[in-house]
Design a protein around this motif. Structure first.
Motif, PDB file in Angstrom:
ATOM      1  N   UNK A  15      39.631  18.437  48.679  1.00  0.00           N
ATOM      2  CA  UNK A  15      40.144  18.258  50.034  1.00  0.00           C
ATOM      3  C   UNK A  15      39.043  17.540  50.798  1.00  0.00           C
ATOM      4  N   UNK A  16      39.335  16.371  51.384  1.00  0.00           N
ATOM      5  CA  UNK A  16      38.269  15.587  52.025  1.00  0.00           C
ATOM      6  C   UNK A  16      37.847  16.100  53.402  1.00  0.00           C
ATOM      7  N   UNK A  17      38.060  17.368  53.668  1.00  0.00           N
ATOM      8  CA  UNK A  17      37.644  17.961  54.937  1.00  0.00           C
ATOM      9  C   UNK A  17      37.539  19.468  54.766  1.00  0.00           C
ATOM     10  N   UNK A  18      36.753  20.080  55.630  1.00  0.00           N
ATOM     11  CA  UNK A  18      36.651  21.531  55.661  1.00  0.00           C
ATOM     12  C   UNK A  18      37.776  22.071  56.536  1.00  0.00           C
ATOM     13  N   UNK A  19      38.469  23.102  56.086  1.00  0.00           N
ATOM     14  CA  UNK A  19      39.506  23.684  56.946  1.00  0.00           C
ATOM     15  C   UNK A  19      38.903  24.214  58.243  1.00  0.00           C
ATOM     16  N   UNK A  20      39.683  24.142  59.303  1.00  0.00           N
ATOM     17  CA  UNK A  20      39.225  24.608  60.608  1.00  0.00           C
ATOM     18  C   UNK A  20      39.312  26.116  60.745  1.00  0.00           C
ATOM     19  N   UNK A  21      38.636  26.634  61.749  1.00  0.00           N
ATOM     20  CA  UNK A  21      38.628  28.080  62.006  1.00  0.00           C
ATOM     21  C   UNK A  21      40.009  28.576  62.408  1.00  0.00           C
ATOM     22  N   UNK A  22      40.849  27.677  62.878  1.00  0.00           N
ATOM     23  CA  UNK A  22      42.198  28.047  63.289  1.00  0.00           C
ATOM     24  C   UNK A  22      43.011  28.681  62.177  1.00  0.00           C
ATOM     25  N   UNK A  23      42.726  28.330  60.935  1.00  0.00           N
ATOM     26  CA  UNK A  23      43.446  28.938  59.814  1.00  0.00           C
ATOM     27  C   UNK A  23      43.214  30.439  59.772  1.00  0.00           C
ATOM     28  N   UNK A 153      41.974  10.454  57.601  1.00  0.00           N
ATOM     29  CA  UNK A 153      42.972   9.378  57.533  1.00  0.00           C
ATOM     30  C   UNK A 153      42.375   8.137  56.864  1.00  0.00           C
ATOM     31  N   UNK A 154      41.179   7.748  57.268  1.00  0.00           N
ATOM     32  CA  UNK A 154      40.528   6.573  56.672  1.00  0.00           C
ATOM     33  C   UNK A 154      40.179   6.812  55.206  1.00  0.00           C
ATOM     34  N   UNK A 155      39.804   8.022  54.867  1.00  0.00           N
ATOM     35  CA  UNK A 155      39.509   8.357  53.465  1.00  0.00           C
ATOM     36  C   UNK A 155      40.760   8.190  52.599  1.00  0.00           C
ATOM     37  N   UNK A 156      41.890   8.675  53.072  1.00  0.00           N
ATOM     38  CA  UNK A 156      43.136   8.527  52.316  1.00  0.00           C
ATOM     39  C   UNK A 156      43.515   7.055  52.150  1.00  0.00           C
ATOM     40  N   UNK A 157      43.384   6.299  53.234  1.00  0.00           N
ATOM     41  CA  UNK A 157      43.705   4.860  53.154  1.00  0.00           C
ATOM     42  C   UNK A 157      42.768   4.138  52.186  1.00  0.00           C
ATOM     43  N   UNK A 158      41.492   4.456  52.252  1.00  0.00           N
ATOM     44  CA  UNK A 158      40.510   3.822  51.372  1.00  0.00           C
ATOM     45  C   UNK A 158      40.775   4.169  49.919  1.00  0.00           C
ATOM     46  N   UNK A 159      41.036   5.428  49.635  1.00  0.00           N
ATOM     47  CA  UNK A 159      41.331   5.833  48.261  1.00  0.00           C
ATOM     48  C   UNK A 159      42.581   5.130  47.751  1.00  0.00           C
ATOM     49  N   UNK A 160      43.591   5.028  48.591  1.00  0.00           N
ATOM     50  CA  UNK A 160      44.825   4.350  48.200  1.00  0.00           C
ATOM     51  C   UNK A 160      44.567   2.876  47.915  1.00  0.00           C
ATOM     52  N   UNK A 161      43.845   2.213  48.793  1.00  0.00           N
ATOM     53  CA  UNK A 161      43.559   0.783  48.620  1.00  0.00           C
ATOM     54  C   UNK A 161      42.738   0.537  47.357  1.00  0.00           C
TER      55      UNK A 161
END
Length: 165
Positions: A15-23, A153-161
């Motif tokens: 997962x390219x991010x740490x989950x937030x405390x809100x979870x 969002x940019x990580x997903x786009x970059x990986x896709x490209x």
């Protein structure tokens, strides 16, 4: 390659991010709600003894399963594809099945009013379908971290490209 085969070929999803405390706040809220539901059920039906234990164990089991799914929710990337874990189901797709990774300005209509609910990330597939992700700028992971939302969002786009070029 079918999604089931993809899972056996690659088991290194990140997962390219740490989950937030809100979870954790959601998980605590759900525990309180299930405890209240269990208490109301026991009182409503005048349950005693083993029945109380059964209701308590059932609610605890539901909470454990739900908490686990809440903690796993999100977008996971791998070399060969993208996996979206939702609350009730998960989807796995190859990068070559993905046409676009895009931002969508989500709105909801309530009578004559249109209420904006923020930006979400959508996955457009080559077959014409659209996959909703759990990535929402106002969600529990990104509400107070807009920079993290943009980075994911940019990580997903970059990986896709990279995978499709």
């Amino acid at each position: 390659m079918a999604p089931a085969i993809l899972q056996t070929v690659e088991s290194n999803w990140t997962r390219p991010y740490r989950p937030g405390i809100g979870r954790w706040l959601v998980i605590v809220w759900e525990a309180a709600a299930l405890a209240l539901f269990a208490w109301a059920t026991i009182r409503q039906f005048d349950l005693t003894g083993h029945h109380v234990t059964l209701v308590g164990c059932t609610m605890a089991a539901l909470w454990v399963v739900g908490a686990h799914r809440i903690l796993q929710m999100g977008a996971y990337v791998g070399v060969t594809g993208l996996r979206i874990h939702g609350l009730l189901r998960s989807r796995t797709m190859h990068w070559r099945e993905v046409a676009h990774v895009r931002l969508h300005k989500a709105t909801h209509r309530v009578g004559p009013w249109e209420i904006e609910s923020g930006m979400t990330v959508l996955i457009d597939r080559h077959d014409g379908s659209t996959i909703n992700t759990e990535l929402w700028a106002q969600g529990v992971d990104f509400h107070s971290r807009p920079g993290v939302f943009r980075a994911v969002y940019h990580e997903l786009r970059t990986r896709h490209q990279k995978a499709t070029s």
